[in-house]
Design a protein around this motif. Structure first.
Motif, mmCIF file in Angstrom:
data_model
loop_
_atom_site.group_PDB
_atom_site.id
_atom_site.type_symbol
_atom_site.label_atom_id
_atom_site.label_comp_id
_atom_site.label_asym_id
_atom_site.label_seq_id
_atom_site.Cartn_x
_atom_site.Cartn_y
_atom_site.Cartn_z
ATOM 1 N N THR A 59 0.821 -1.208 0.000
ATOM 2 C CA THR A 59 0.000 0.000 0.000
ATOM 3 C C THR A 59 0.855 1.257 0.000
ATOM 4 O OG1 THR A 59 -0.122 0.035 2.413
ATOM 5 C CG2 THR A 59 -1.861 -1.169 1.239
ATOM 6 N N GLU A 60 0.171 2.379 -0.265
ATOM 7 C CA GLU A 60 0.823 3.680 -0.250
ATOM 8 C C GLU A 60 -0.219 4.731 0.118
ATOM 9 O OE1 GLU A 60 3.993 5.341 -3.235
ATOM 10 O OE2 GLU A 60 1.989 5.774 -4.029
ATOM 11 N N ALA A 61 0.168 5.676 0.979
ATOM 12 C CA ALA A 61 -0.705 6.791 1.333
ATOM 13 C C ALA A 61 -0.423 7.964 0.408
ATOM 14 C CB ALA A 61 -0.491 7.201 2.791
ATOM 15 N N ASN A 62 -1.476 8.680 -0.004
ATOM 16 C CA ASN A 62 -1.277 9.780 -0.941
ATOM 17 C C ASN A 62 -0.706 11.015 -0.246
ATOM 18 O OD1 ASN A 62 -3.973 10.321 0.311
ATOM 19 N ND2 ASN A 62 -3.895 12.099 -1.041
ATOM 20 N N ASP A 63 -0.050 11.881 -1.019
ATOM 21 C CA ASP A 63 0.492 13.134 -0.508
ATOM 22 C C ASP A 63 -0.635 14.162 -0.346
ATOM 23 O OD1 ASP A 63 2.935 11.883 -0.797
ATOM 24 O OD2 ASP A 63 3.350 12.814 -2.743
ATOM 25 N N ASN A 64 -0.337 15.223 0.437
ATOM 26 C CA ASN A 64 -1.327 16.281 0.641
ATOM 27 C C ASN A 64 -0.598 17.591 0.905
ATOM 28 O OD1 ASN A 64 -3.791 17.515 0.883
ATOM 29 N ND2 ASN A 64 -4.262 16.705 2.904
ATOM 30 N N HIS A 90 -5.545 11.817 4.229
ATOM 31 C CA HIS A 90 -4.896 10.910 3.288
ATOM 32 C C HIS A 90 -5.793 9.713 2.991
ATOM 33 C CE1 HIS A 90 -1.033 13.006 3.815
ATOM 34 N NE2 HIS A 90 -1.412 13.116 5.072
ATOM 35 N N ASP A 91 -5.702 9.224 1.761
ATOM 36 C CA ASP A 91 -6.272 7.940 1.386
ATOM 37 C C ASP A 91 -5.140 6.919 1.322
ATOM 38 O OD1 ASP A 91 -8.746 9.175 1.073
ATOM 39 O OD2 ASP A 91 -8.411 9.550 -1.066
ATOM 40 N N ASP A 93 -4.118 3.497 -0.758
ATOM 41 C CA ASP A 93 -4.435 2.657 -1.914
ATOM 42 C C ASP A 93 -3.425 1.525 -2.034
ATOM 43 O OD1 ASP A 93 -6.497 4.421 -2.577
ATOM 44 O OD2 ASP A 93 -5.160 5.659 -3.808
ATOM 45 N N GLU A 102 -8.784 1.253 -3.463
ATOM 46 C CA GLU A 102 -8.805 2.176 -2.317
ATOM 47 C C GLU A 102 -9.153 1.383 -1.060
ATOM 48 O OE1 GLU A 102 -10.624 6.529 -1.733
ATOM 49 O OE2 GLU A 102 -12.114 4.943 -1.492
ATOM 50 N N SER A 105 -10.274 5.507 3.176
ATOM 51 C CA SER A 105 -10.706 6.781 2.603
ATOM 52 C C SER A 105 -10.758 7.859 3.672
ATOM 53 C CB SER A 105 -12.096 6.612 1.968
ATOM 54 O OG SER A 105 -12.597 7.840 1.494
#
Length: 222
Positions: A59-64, A90-91, A93, A102, A105
């Protein structure tokens, strides 16, 4: 003798002027920053998996990018403590095994952070280094769209302590207390993720978050 004494006084006054000016700097500094939060999110341990997930699932968490407020108190011109205020979302995925799925969420976290900083004036700029502690407080985490058809009804991230390293640069603008600031933090913190189907724990994994947190903005010291 009188001329020599007067000259000595003038010399002492010149030496004392920078110290007096530095002493007049305010004890409190507030920064308004734009901040990029760049987490990892990698699974480091599977504890429970009754689904089961594909063996190579990762998995990987998205940047913000978020606004941040930093408040700093100077005990001396060289030593200060700082805390920050922000909430980042963060999501999570899957990037392998179930690529693109996903899994979590709208996970929102308050990264409560306190650092001690050492400042070293160099000409007109003030670089610094720091270190401290953080507590990741999760205030929201929802099942991802890919997990709901599997019967997942709830997701939970554990609140965790961690450590943080820091480095940055403050650049005064004039002598009114305003300035420009650049800051980089590296966090070292994990979280345990749990997916529930009703009251049944379906999946439990440990994730390495370890985000880079990069900021730039304006400062005011008073």
């Amino acid at each position: 003798m009188t001329k020599k004494f007067a000259a000595a006084l003038v010399g002492l006054a010149c030496l004392a002027t920078p110290a007096a000016a530095a002493a007049e700097e305010g004890k409190v500094q507030i920064k308004l920053l734009g901040t990029a939060v760049l987490p990892d999110g990698k699974i480091t341990e599977y504890r429970t998996d009754i689904v089961p997930l594909p063996a190579n699932t990762q998995t990987e968490a998205n940047d913000n990018v978020i606004p941040t407020v930093a408040i700093e108190y100077f005990f001396t011109d060289n030593f200060s403590v700082e805390t920050i205020c922000c909430v980042t979302q963060h999501d999570v995925d899957a990037v392998s095994g179930l690529p693109g799925a996903e899994l979590v969420s709208d996970a929102r976290v308050i990264p409560a952070t306190f650092t001690a900083k050492y400042h070293l004036p160099v000409g007109g700029v003030k670089p610094y280094v720091g270190a401290g502690v953080t507590y990741f407080l999760w205030i929201n985490d929802e099942p991802g769209a890919a997990t709901i058809p599997l019967g997942v009804t709830d997701t939970d991230f554990s609140n965790e302590f961690g450590v943080v390293l820091q480095a940055g640069l403050d650049i005064p603008v004039g002598d009114s207390g305003f300035g420009i600031s650049f800051d980089a933090k590296k966090y070292f913190v994990d979280t345990t993720s749990r997916w529930y189907a009703g009251d049944t724990l379906a999946i439990e994994t440990v994730h390495k978050l370890d985000p880079w947190v990069l900021s730039a903005g304006v400062a005011y010291r008073f």
